[in-house]
Design a protein around this motif. Sequence first.
Motif, short mmCIF file in Angstrom:
data_model
loop_
_atom_site.label_atom_id
_atom_site.label_comp_id
_atom_site.label_asym_id
_atom_site.label_seq_id
_atom_site.Cartn_x
_atom_site.Cartn_y
_atom_site.Cartn_z
N VAL A 1 0.73 -1.13 0.06
CA VAL A 1 0.01 0.07 0.01
C VAL A 1 0.87 1.29 -0.02
N ASP A 2 2.13 1.00 0.30
CA ASP A 2 2.88 2.35 0.20
C ASP A 2 3.37 2.68 -1.00
N GLN A 3 3.16 1.97 -2.18
CA GLN A 3 3.31 2.25 -3.48
C GLN A 3 1.86 3.02 -4.01
N SER A 4 1.01 3.17 -3.28
CA SER A 4 -0.35 3.68 -3.88
C SER A 4 -0.19 5.00 -4.46
N VAL A 5 0.56 5.65 -3.95
CA VAL A 5 0.95 7.16 -4.54
C VAL A 5 1.24 7.17 -5.86
N ARG A 6 1.86 5.99 -6.60
CA ARG A 6 2.29 5.87 -7.64
C ARG A 6 1.04 5.44 -8.88
N ILE A 7 -0.03 4.85 -8.12
CA ILE A 7 -1.03 4.68 -9.00
C ILE A 7 -2.27 5.62 -8.67
N GLU A 8 -2.42 6.47 -7.90
CA GLU A 8 -3.20 7.48 -7.77
C GLU A 8 -2.93 8.60 -8.54
N ALA A 9 -3.96 9.59 -8.68
CA ALA A 9 -3.94 10.76 -9.61
C ALA A 9 -2.48 11.67 -9.42
N PHE A 10 -1.98 11.91 -10.30
CA PHE A 10 -0.64 12.53 -10.35
C PHE A 10 0.26 11.62 -10.34
N GLY A 11 0.10 10.36 -9.94
CA GLY A 11 1.35 9.15 -9.94
C GLY A 11 1.94 8.69 -11.30
N GLU A 12 3.03 8.26 -11.34
CA GLU A 12 3.55 8.03 -12.63
C GLU A 12 2.84 6.55 -13.15
N LEU A 13 1.93 5.89 -12.47
CA LEU A 13 1.06 4.90 -13.18
C LEU A 13 -0.27 5.10 -13.23
N SER A 14 -0.69 6.46 -13.11
CA SER A 14 -2.19 6.80 -13.55
C SER A 14 -2.62 7.37 -14.65
N GLU A 15 -3.72 6.82 -15.18
CA GLU A 15 -4.01 7.61 -16.28
C GLU A 15 -4.15 9.11 -16.06
N SER B 1 -0.15 -5.01 -20.26
CA SER B 1 0.80 -5.92 -19.09
C SER B 1 2.07 -5.56 -19.73
N LYS B 2 2.25 -5.92 -20.99
CA LYS B 2 3.68 -5.66 -21.51
C LYS B 2 4.41 -4.40 -21.24
N GLU B 3 3.54 -3.30 -21.76
CA GLU B 3 4.03 -1.95 -21.43
C GLU B 3 4.05 -1.66 -20.23
N ALA B 4 3.17 -2.10 -19.09
CA ALA B 4 3.32 -1.85 -17.74
C ALA B 4 4.55 -2.42 -17.12
N GLU B 5 4.97 -3.63 -17.72
CA GLU B 5 6.22 -4.47 -17.27
C GLU B 5 7.29 -3.44 -17.47
N ALA B 6 7.33 -2.99 -18.90
CA ALA B 6 8.56 -2.28 -19.22
C ALA B 6 8.75 -0.84 -18.54
N ILE B 7 7.56 -0.32 -18.20
CA ILE B 7 7.61 0.85 -17.46
C ILE B 7 8.00 0.67 -16.24
N ILE B 8 7.54 -0.22 -15.62
CA ILE B 8 7.82 -0.64 -14.19
C ILE B 8 9.50 -1.12 -13.94
N SER B 9 9.88 -1.89 -15.04
CA SER B 9 11.26 -2.34 -14.84
C SER B 9 12.06 -1.03 -14.95
N ARG B 10 11.50 0.21 -15.52
CA ARG B 10 12.70 1.46 -15.57
C ARG B 10 12.45 2.29 -14.36
N ALA B 11 11.39 2.18 -13.40
CA ALA B 11 11.02 2.98 -12.49
C ALA B 11 11.80 2.80 -11.32
N PRO B 12 12.70 3.65 -10.59
CA PRO B 12 13.29 3.47 -9.59
C PRO B 12 12.55 2.98 -8.26
N GLY B 13 12.97 1.99 -7.76
CA GLY B 13 12.28 1.52 -6.28
C GLY B 13 11.09 0.84 -6.64
N LEU B 14 10.69 0.21 -7.85
CA LEU B 14 9.71 -0.34 -8.21
C LEU B 14 9.95 -1.69 -8.98
N GLN B 15 9.23 -2.79 -8.39
CA GLN B 15 9.39 -4.02 -8.88
C GLN B 15 7.98 -4.83 -9.34
#
Length: 174
Positions: A132-146, A156-170
């Motif tokens: 849940v400490d990663q919520s900020v990434r998927i909420e509005a203004f986060g790097e993984l929010s529309e 899913s493939k695009e998500a995987e690629a984006i996540i692999s490049r995001a610091p601190g995210l696996q």
Amino acid sequence: MSIADAVKTADVVILGIWFETIKEFVVAHRASLVGKIIVDPSNPIAPDGKGGFTKIIPAYQSSGQIIARLLPEGAELVKAFGTVSAGSLETAARRKPEPAVLFYATDYPEAGRVVAKLITASGFAPVNVGGVDQSVRIEAFGELSEYGKLGRLVTSKEAEAIISRAPGLQLKSA
Ligand SMILES: NC(=O)c1ccc[n+]([C@@H]2O[C@H](COP(=O)([O-])OP(=O)(O)OC[C@H]3O[C@@H](n4cnc5c(N)ncnc54)[C@H](OP(=O)(O)O)[C@@H]3O)[C@@H](O)[C@H]2O)c1
């Protein structure tokens, strides 16, 4: 059925209400939430008066973490179903050839698997970004929010690629 009875009867409670209302709701229904999976789709935002939205809590905070702290012991929070707009939820469900991703975050792996099934049943591809400490990434203004830096739907493939490049995210398995 009253809202109070619906909460008592449900295994999974999806809080399709605004952040400020959720805060009041989880306090009012505290005892009935024990043993339930609670899904928080909220984005902590409000109109900015210029036709856009502004975040109503500090940039580094998430509504997911705030709601998680308000829940009673035994209630398991999953941050989900809020990473895309209502319009996209409607138009992009069961998208072909590749389903669009709905990201989710939780500290409870089994609850996460249940919500992943609901995401799949809704016609989207579930992708877990961690606790849940990663919520900020998927909420509005986060790097993984529309509604954030991502700004679009992804596969899913695009998500995987984006996540692999995001610091601190696996990427986590469901
Ligand atoms: N809309 C989007 O594009 C979008 C995208 C991502 C996430 N979200 C999140 O999804 C949540 C809901 O957004 P929405 O756009 O669906 O809002 P909405 O259209 O304004 O609907 C809010 C609903 O909450 C109900 N409600 C208000 N107070 C309540 C209470 N005390 N107990 C039970 N129900 C109550 C309202 O019922 P009444 O009409 O009867 O008052 C209404 O049906 C928000 O947290 C939002 O941040 C929305």
